[in-house]
Design an enzyme around this catalytic site. Structure first.
Site, mmCIF file in Angstrom:
data_model
loop_
_atom_site.group_PDB
_atom_site.id
_atom_site.type_symbol
_atom_site.label_atom_id
_atom_site.label_comp_id
_atom_site.label_asym_id
_atom_site.label_seq_id
_atom_site.Cartn_x
_atom_site.Cartn_y
_atom_site.Cartn_z
ATOM 1 N N SER A 2 4.072 -8.444 -0.238
ATOM 2 C CA SER A 2 3.483 -9.781 -0.108
ATOM 3 C C SER A 2 2.640 -10.184 -1.265
ATOM 4 O O SER A 2 1.541 -10.142 -1.139
ATOM 5 C CB SER A 2 2.393 -9.916 1.092
ATOM 6 O OG SER A 2 1.714 -9.096 1.650
ATOM 7 N N SER A 23 2.272 2.248 -2.578
ATOM 8 C CA SER A 23 0.841 2.267 -2.445
ATOM 9 C C SER A 23 0.045 2.904 -1.296
ATOM 10 O O SER A 23 -1.031 3.395 -1.399
ATOM 11 C CB SER A 23 0.133 0.931 -2.505
ATOM 12 O OG SER A 23 0.596 -0.030 -1.710
ATOM 13 N N GLY A 24 0.973 3.165 -0.304
ATOM 14 C CA GLY A 24 0.712 3.816 0.928
ATOM 15 C C GLY A 24 0.621 2.736 2.113
ATOM 16 O O GLY A 24 0.202 3.542 3.289
ATOM 17 N N LYS A 25 1.121 1.608 2.134
ATOM 18 C CA LYS A 25 1.281 0.636 3.164
ATOM 19 C C LYS A 25 1.718 1.209 4.575
ATOM 20 O O LYS A 25 1.240 1.003 5.314
ATOM 21 C CB LYS A 25 1.660 -0.720 2.718
ATOM 22 C CG LYS A 25 1.213 -1.454 1.629
ATOM 23 C CD LYS A 25 1.641 -2.729 1.221
ATOM 24 C CE LYS A 25 3.241 -2.616 0.849
ATOM 25 N NZ LYS A 25 3.432 -1.736 -0.195
ATOM 26 N N GLY A 72 0.006 -4.439 -0.805
ATOM 27 C CA GLY A 72 -0.204 -3.715 -2.059
ATOM 28 C C GLY A 72 1.156 -3.658 -2.761
ATOM 29 O O GLY A 72 2.357 -3.729 -2.242
ATOM 30 N N LEU A 73 1.256 -2.759 -3.789
ATOM 31 C CA LEU A 73 2.445 -2.248 -4.509
ATOM 32 C C LEU A 73 3.180 -1.369 -3.747
ATOM 33 O O LEU A 73 2.992 -0.797 -2.820
ATOM 34 C CB LEU A 73 2.024 -1.844 -5.713
ATOM 35 C CG LEU A 73 1.497 -2.644 -6.707
ATOM 36 C CD1 LEU A 73 0.898 -1.606 -8.100
ATOM 37 C CD2 LEU A 73 2.199 -3.698 -7.372
ATOM 38 N N SER A 74 4.502 -1.412 -4.217
ATOM 39 C CA SER A 74 5.564 -0.504 -3.388
ATOM 40 C C SER A 74 4.774 0.949 -3.687
ATOM 41 O O SER A 74 4.404 1.137 -4.777
ATOM 42 C CB SER A 74 6.894 -0.499 -3.979
ATOM 43 O OG SER A 74 7.570 0.258 -3.605
#
Length: 200
Positions: free
Chosen positions: A106, A36-38, A32-34
């Site tokens: 990614s 986003s909460g990963k 996911g985007l920077s």
């Protein structure tokens, strides 16, 4: 690649490892985007799984770039190599019957597919988790000030602004972090792992 290399099998096979550890190796791949909460979800998931007495380990994008991938930049070629290496490392963890949790932007579908195929060829599980939040939301969060810097032109090749992010078309799990909290996100992943017999 050198041709003078031969794979050296161990004396413990996969089934024995799974039987002794009472879990099946798998990679939970958060993309996911920077902002986003990963990483937040990955940390909470790792903690929850460890409290369930599961062998698990988290690989985080920034952390890996401080060591293994410190020689890589953020141009397209470097991003591809970054994910190739993580695909290989997470495969090794999964092969050890570990639940490997990766938290990396990614951005390219093709690279994530390569990581999946790498696992599948080894008979290992791979769960793609799309940690999804609209660009407007992640820009508002912007905990590191990266989006502001990218908008100002201070950061080149920044995903979502000056470099592409190719969202998963058919992720195994889709989490909208603008609609749920971390606890709910972790519950969804734990339920998936249980339902598909990775943990019990």
């Amino acid at each position: 690649m050198s041709i003078n290399i031969t794979f050296h099998p161990g004396s413990v096979d996969a089934q024995e490892r799974v039987s002794l550890l009472k879990q099946t190796g798998v990679t939970v791949w958060l993309t996911g985007l920077s902002a986003s909460g990963k990483s937040t979800i990955a940390c909470a998931l790792e903690q929850q799984l460890l409290h369930l007495h599961k062998f698990t380990y988290r690989l985080d994008g920034d952390n890996v770039r401080l060591g293994l991938n410190k020689d890589l930049g953020f141009d397209e070629k470097s991003r591809v190599e970054n994910i190739r290496r993580i695909g290989e490392v997470s495969k090794l963890f999964a092969d050890s019957a570990c639940i490997a949790i990766t938290a990396f932007i990614s951005p390219y579908r093709a690279d994530r597919q390569v990581a999946r195929e790498l696992h599948e060829k080894g008979g290992l599980g791979f769960i793609e988790v799309f940690v999804d939040a609209p660009l407007s939301v992640v820009e508002q969060r912007d905990p590191k000030g990266l989006y502001k810097a990218a908008r100002a032109g201070a950061i080149k090749d920044f995903t979502g602004i000056s470099a592409p992010y190719e969202a998963p078309e058919n992720p195994d799990i889709h989490i909208r972090t603008d609609e749920c909290d971390v606890t709910m996100a972790v519950e969804v992943i734990i339920e998936y792992l249980t339902k598909h017999n990775y943990i019990s």
